[in-house]
Design a protein around this motif. Structure first.
Motif, mmCIF file in Angstrom:
data_model
loop_
_atom_site.group_PDB
_atom_site.id
_atom_site.type_symbol
_atom_site.label_atom_id
_atom_site.label_comp_id
_atom_site.label_asym_id
_atom_site.label_seq_id
_atom_site.Cartn_x
_atom_site.Cartn_y
_atom_site.Cartn_z
ATOM 1 N N TYR A 179 0.830 -1.208 0.000
ATOM 2 C CA TYR A 179 0.000 0.000 0.000
ATOM 3 C C TYR A 179 0.861 1.253 0.000
ATOM 4 O O TYR A 179 0.578 2.217 -0.730
ATOM 5 N N LYS A 226 0.037 0.908 -4.075
ATOM 6 C CA LYS A 226 -0.836 -0.157 -4.565
ATOM 7 C C LYS A 226 -2.027 -0.342 -3.625
ATOM 8 O O LYS A 226 -1.899 -0.928 -2.549
ATOM 9 N N ALA A 227 -3.176 0.173 -4.027
ATOM 10 C CA ALA A 227 -4.358 0.097 -3.177
ATOM 11 C C ALA A 227 -5.124 -1.213 -3.353
ATOM 12 O O ALA A 227 -5.810 -1.656 -2.419
ATOM 13 N N ALA A 228 -5.020 -1.840 -4.519
ATOM 14 C CA ALA A 228 -5.865 -3.002 -4.831
ATOM 15 C C ALA A 228 -5.760 -4.143 -3.811
ATOM 16 O O ALA A 228 -6.789 -4.705 -3.422
ATOM 17 N N PRO A 229 -4.552 -4.533 -3.358
ATOM 18 C CA PRO A 229 -4.475 -5.623 -2.382
ATOM 19 C C PRO A 229 -5.214 -5.309 -1.077
ATOM 20 O O PRO A 229 -5.836 -6.185 -0.482
ATOM 21 N N ILE A 260 -7.826 -3.200 -0.752
ATOM 22 C CA ILE A 260 -9.262 -3.211 -1.050
ATOM 23 C C ILE A 260 -9.771 -4.646 -1.105
ATOM 24 O O ILE A 260 -10.891 -4.945 -0.684
ATOM 25 N N ALA A 261 -8.928 -5.575 -1.593
ATOM 26 C CA ALA A 261 -9.340 -6.976 -1.732
ATOM 27 C C ALA A 261 -9.611 -7.635 -0.386
ATOM 28 O O ALA A 261 -10.420 -8.562 -0.296
ATOM 29 N N ASN A 304 -13.332 2.424 1.596
ATOM 30 C CA ASN A 304 -12.552 1.920 0.460
ATOM 31 C C ASN A 304 -12.181 3.045 -0.500
ATOM 32 O O ASN A 304 -11.086 3.037 -1.079
ATOM 33 N N THR A 327 -8.335 4.078 -1.372
ATOM 34 C CA THR A 327 -7.905 4.129 -2.774
ATOM 35 C C THR A 327 -7.261 5.473 -3.093
ATOM 36 O O THR A 327 -6.210 5.545 -3.751
#
Length: 319
Positions: free
Chosen positions: A205, A209-212, A214-215, A240, A244
């Motif tokens: 993060y 990298k926000a995606a991991p 958020i997952a 969320n 992000t």
């Protein structure tokens, strides 16, 4: 933090509109604690399971599986037909557990109530279901057992329970089931392993990298984030969105680690508290920023996965 009610699907083993099983199922639903959101999943229109249809399942199968997938627990209410369970209920378990390797029953907390106008209380059907559930890996509540015999003597034609002893038992049963749905929740990943992965996600993060993150964050309320600036964010969608957006300020080359003071899990909940260390590169800037955050995070199991539902971070040392 109050958790949302657990979504309980109720499957009834009798298709007759005015069946004793349906009336008793409604009586159980009416006595469920507020933490259980119970609804009947209809199974009467399900075509018989046929493996030939797996590649192009009937719409009724798809709809049924979608309803199952949304459930946190299942309650089965069944009569007894020729000693074992009715065929419609067996067919429902077949449809929900196939194709092979895609069972929607795996690991779900469950309970069984059998109903009969006779004295044995549907004992045979109750245990036939339980035997099947061993293979399906449903986490079935063992006590209290519920065999409602001579049901016409304790329930009138409109489904109202007429005997206090039965009313008290049904309330006790649903209270026990509520406790069971909480304690029987399991995740595919043990909490210590997940926490190590959470630490790695934190490092990703602060590299932007926000995606991991958020997952592993819940998409369902309640969800809360108390950031260092003191402005709380409430609601999964807002949390969320904030995470992000915040990830965009970080650049490649940042590193971080957790210093865990205390952690643990029980009954579908997990937490850790300690210091979050970060040596960060800010996007578009050359200087590095070293930060320590006093952090507490809370997680809950959703559909067999740990999800972040609460984060509280206070500013420590900044260099």
């Amino acid at each position: 933090m109050l958790l949302k009610p657990r979504h309980v699907g109720v499957l009834i083993g009798s298709l007759r509109h005015g069946s004793l099983s349906r009336k008793l199922a409604k009586a159980l639903i009416a006595r469920a604690p507020a933490t259980l959101d119970c609804h009947i999943i209809e199974i009467g229109d399900l075509p018989l399971y046929n493996q030939d249809l797996d590649s192009s399942p009937p719409p009724a199968w798809v709809s049924f599986r979608t309803e199952l997938e949304a459930c946190d627990a299942l309650l089965f209410v069944t009569p007894e037909y020729n000693r074992p369970m009715p065929g419609c209920l067996k067919n429902a378990t077949d449809v929900g557990s196939r194709p092979e390797g895609t069972s929607l029953f795996d690991g779900l907390p469950a309970a069984v109530v059998s109903v009969s106008p006779y004295s044995l209380g549907g004992f045979g059907a109750n245990h036939a279901l339980r035997q099947s559930f061993v293979y399906l890996n449903l986490a079935v509540m063992q006590q209290p057992e519920a065999y409602i015999g001579n049901v016409s003597d304790v329930m009138n034609a409109h489904g109202a329970i007429t005997k206090k002893e039965t009313d008290d038992f049904l309330k006790t049963f649903m209270q026990a089931f509520e406790r069971w749905t909480s304690t029987a929740q399991t995740a595919a990943e043990d909490f210590d392993t997940f926490l190590a992965r959470r630490e790695q996600i934190s490092s990703e993060y602060i590299q932007g990298k926000a995606a991991p993150l958020i997952a592993i964050s819940t998409a369902s309320d309640p969800a809360t984030f108390f950031p260092p600036n003191g402005n709380p964010v409430v609601g999964a969608e807002k949390v969320n969105a904030a995470n992000t957006m915040s990830a965009k300020i970080f650049g490649k080359g940042s590193v971080g680690r957790f210093e865990v003071f205390q952690s643990g899990s029980s009954g579908g909940l997990g937490f850790w508290t300690g210091i979050q260390h970060a040596d960060m590169v800010m996007e578009g800037k050359e200087e590095r920023l070293t930060m320590q955050l006093r952090t507490t995070e809370v997680f809950r199991i959703e559909q067999g996965e740990w999800k972040l539902v609460h984060r509280h971070a206070d500013m420590g040392n900044v260099k």
